[in-house]
Motif scaffolding. Structure first.
Motif, mmCIF file in Angstrom:
data_model
loop_
_atom_site.group_PDB
_atom_site.id
_atom_site.type_symbol
_atom_site.label_atom_id
_atom_site.label_comp_id
_atom_site.label_asym_id
_atom_site.label_seq_id
_atom_site.Cartn_x
_atom_site.Cartn_y
_atom_site.Cartn_z
ATOM 1 N N UNK A 1 0.839 -1.208 0.000
ATOM 2 C CA UNK A 1 0.000 0.000 0.000
ATOM 3 C C UNK A 1 0.872 1.255 0.000
ATOM 4 N N UNK A 2 0.344 2.320 -0.577
ATOM 5 C CA UNK A 2 1.012 3.626 -0.545
ATOM 6 C C UNK A 2 0.163 4.566 0.302
ATOM 7 N N UNK A 3 0.764 5.150 1.323
ATOM 8 C CA UNK A 3 0.114 6.214 2.111
ATOM 9 C C UNK A 3 1.056 7.395 2.070
ATOM 10 N N UNK A 4 0.585 8.530 1.557
ATOM 11 C CA UNK A 4 1.543 9.612 1.404
ATOM 12 C C UNK A 4 0.924 10.996 1.548
ATOM 13 N N UNK A 5 1.809 11.966 1.609
ATOM 14 C CA UNK A 5 1.454 13.342 1.923
ATOM 15 C C UNK A 5 2.389 14.255 1.140
ATOM 16 N N UNK A 6 2.171 14.376 -0.183
ATOM 17 C CA UNK A 6 3.096 15.187 -0.988
ATOM 18 C C UNK A 6 2.943 16.667 -0.653
ATOM 19 N N UNK A 7 3.924 17.499 -1.059
ATOM 20 C CA UNK A 7 3.696 18.942 -0.927
ATOM 21 C C UNK A 7 2.459 19.289 -1.742
ATOM 22 N N UNK A 8 1.534 20.079 -1.180
ATOM 23 C CA UNK A 8 0.273 20.345 -1.880
ATOM 24 C C UNK A 8 0.442 21.360 -3.015
ATOM 25 N N UNK A 9 1.503 22.159 -2.956
ATOM 26 C CA UNK A 9 1.646 23.259 -3.932
ATOM 27 C C UNK A 9 0.366 24.077 -3.994
ATOM 28 N N UNK A 10 -0.252 24.264 -2.883
ATOM 29 C CA UNK A 10 -1.541 24.932 -2.864
ATOM 30 C C UNK A 10 -1.339 26.440 -2.890
ATOM 31 N N UNK A 11 -2.183 27.091 -3.623
ATOM 32 C CA UNK A 11 -2.090 28.553 -3.646
ATOM 33 C C UNK A 11 -1.018 29.056 -4.597
ATOM 34 N N UNK A 12 -0.393 28.150 -5.369
ATOM 35 C CA UNK A 12 0.669 28.587 -6.268
ATOM 36 C C UNK A 12 0.160 29.006 -7.635
ATOM 37 N N UNK A 13 -0.897 29.777 -7.679
ATOM 38 C CA UNK A 13 -1.487 30.155 -8.970
ATOM 39 C C UNK A 13 -0.727 31.304 -9.631
ATOM 40 N N UNK A 14 -0.033 32.093 -8.825
ATOM 41 C CA UNK A 14 0.667 33.240 -9.409
ATOM 42 C C UNK A 14 2.174 33.030 -9.272
ATOM 43 N N UNK A 15 2.945 33.788 -10.066
ATOM 44 C CA UNK A 15 4.402 33.646 -10.022
ATOM 45 C C UNK A 15 4.905 33.966 -8.610
#
Ligand SMILES: C[S@@+](CC[C@H](N)C(=O)[O-])C[C@H]1O[C@@H](n2cnc3c(N)ncnc32)[C@H](O)[C@@H]1O
Length: 255
Positions: A39-53
């Protein structure tokens, strides 16, 4: 920023109960044996909020640490700066490698937040996995309040399987919502998950199973896996964060 040349030779702990790689998932995953992971259980960086430069140029402490008191407590972590389309492509790449490593019926479960949930479910399916549902992690009222808005109190575990899901013979019925606060004494990473949350989630697996976390951070999945009699393969690119994970996992194995 804390990047070093990948170290391909893993650290093997507890006679092979835990195997830890320091490096980029896209370099390490192809070196693992096909079908070697339950099984794979993981928590990658979400890169959330990266819509702008601007949003994509910052370091994680600028994004996640509020107030001087907490500044510098945790090392910055890597890979949190893709825009949403880049994130979905990248996620599909590494999740496709996970697909090749998983045994048929194995679970693939990944954390995400409200912004990235749509891209994440697309990428899971593009990687060939069968998306099965979304589990809610209720972080409790300790999460940051937002005046005049609904509090972002939950993160999500999107779970999938490699083909038809094959629960073990003693598989329990599990809840779809887990409520766990982040406690200071159990936090070893800027985006660390509670150990008790990971222990609850791993109940869908069986003792003796091999659990892979390609973004192990401070090793929380590994600690919960070892404490519940599972085996663990972890990957982390940041040298400083890798050392935290190795130390926590050594301590869990010594108990
Ligand atoms: C959200 S954190 C995981 C936190 C973990 N669940 C915990 O409880 O500590 C994601 C981790 O993935 C690591 N990372 C980012 N990109 C990576 C890559 N390409 N290969 C390996 N690790 C990576 C980051 O440095 C970070 O520590």
């Amino acid at each position: 920023m804390d990047i070093a040349i990948d170290r391909f030779a893993p650290i093997t702990l507890g006679d092979g109960t835990a195997v830890l790689f320091r490096g980029d998932v896209l370099h390490v995953l192809p070196t693992l044996e096909a079908g070697s992971v339950d099984h794979v259980f993981t928590d990658p960086p979400y890169s959330s909020g990266g819509q702008s430069r601007g949003a994509r140029m910052g370091i994680t402490s600028q994004k996640y640490i509020f107030g001087d008191k907490k500044a510098g407590r945790y090392p910055d972590f890597l890979g949190d700066n893709r825009d949403q389309r880049g994130y979905a492509y990248w996620f599909t790449l590494w999740a496709s490698f996970c697909y090749g490593l998983l045994k048929p019926g194995g679970v693939f479960a990944t954390f995400t937040d409200w912004r990235q949930a749509p891209a994440t479910s697309d990428a899971i399916q593009a990687a060939g996995l069968v998306w099965r549902g979304t589990v809610v992690w209720d972080k409790t009222e300790g999460s940051r309040p937002d005046k005049g808005r609904f509090r972002h109190q939950a993160e999500y575990l999107l779970w999938a399987s490699h083909g038809p899901h094959r629960p073990g013979p003693d598989a329990p019925c599990l809840p779809g919502v887990f409520r766990h606060p982040v406690r200071a004494a159990d936090k070893h990473h800027m985006a660390g998950k509670p150990t008790a949350l990971m222990a609850d989630l791993l109940r869908i697996t069986q003792p003796g199973d091999v659990i892979l976390d390609p973004f192990m951070g401070s090793g929380t999945t590994g600690v919960a896996a070892i404490q519940s009699g599972r085996r663990f393969i972890g990957i982390e690119q940041s040298p400083a964060i890798f050392e935290t994970a190795a130390s926590r996992i050594r301590t869990a194995l010594a108990k």
